[in-house]
Design a protein around this motif. Sequence first.
Motif, short mmCIF file in Angstrom:
data_model
loop_
_atom_site.label_atom_id
_atom_site.label_comp_id
_atom_site.label_asym_id
_atom_site.label_seq_id
_atom_site.Cartn_x
_atom_site.Cartn_y
_atom_site.Cartn_z
N GLU A 88 0.83 -1.21 0.00
CA GLU A 88 0.00 0.00 0.00
C GLU A 88 0.86 1.26 0.00
OE1 GLU A 88 -3.04 0.04 3.00
OE2 GLU A 88 -3.75 -1.95 2.43
N GLU A 89 1.90 1.25 0.81
CA GLU A 89 2.80 2.41 0.88
C GLU A 89 3.54 2.60 -0.44
OE1 GLU A 89 6.85 3.20 3.19
OE2 GLU A 89 5.12 3.05 4.53
N VAL A 96 2.55 1.69 -3.45
CA VAL A 96 1.61 2.19 -4.47
C VAL A 96 1.31 3.66 -4.22
CG1 VAL A 96 -0.75 1.99 -5.36
CG2 VAL A 96 0.59 -0.08 -4.95
N SER A 97 1.00 4.00 -2.99
CA SER A 97 0.65 5.38 -2.65
C SER A 97 1.79 6.34 -2.96
CB SER A 97 0.29 5.47 -1.16
OG SER A 97 0.03 6.78 -0.78
N SER A 98 2.98 6.00 -2.56
CA SER A 98 4.15 6.84 -2.81
C SER A 98 4.42 6.99 -4.31
CB SER A 98 5.37 6.24 -2.11
OG SER A 98 6.52 6.93 -2.43
N VAL A 102 2.27 6.64 -6.80
CA VAL A 102 1.20 7.43 -7.43
C VAL A 102 1.43 8.92 -7.18
CG1 VAL A 102 -1.27 7.96 -7.26
CG2 VAL A 102 -0.51 5.58 -7.50
N LYS A 103 1.77 9.27 -5.94
CA LYS A 103 2.02 10.68 -5.62
C LYS A 103 3.19 11.23 -6.41
CE LYS A 103 0.09 10.58 -1.00
NZ LYS A 103 0.39 10.54 0.44
#
Length: 109
Positions: free
Chosen positions: A89-90, A92-94, A96-97
């Motif tokens: 999750e981290e 993917v989130s990082s 994407v940002k």
Amino acid sequence: MDNLLIDRETLGRFVDELIKKKSLEGNNPEELNALREKSIKELDDKIALAIFGGLSEQQDEELNQLLDRPDTSETEFQQFFERNGLNVEEAVSSTVKNFGREFLGGENV
């Protein structure tokens, strides 16, 4: 059709929002669609690299064994990632940002 790590619809919605935020005046629909498709593929590649790029050969073999088994559960995948210190999750989130920031030229996402 390309095999994507994250489903096409989810990636497409994110890329569509970025395209709306970026000033792309004068671009025709074909150019925008090409940019959209290129961006979806690029984002998916970056996410895959963030998740799988640091795996050792042994970890890669273990993951491939899980993927080859048709009965592998989501829990088994979660355990694999936890055991190997990977926070999906981290990652993917990082990713994407960062992609959004790069796409917009440093503007806020």
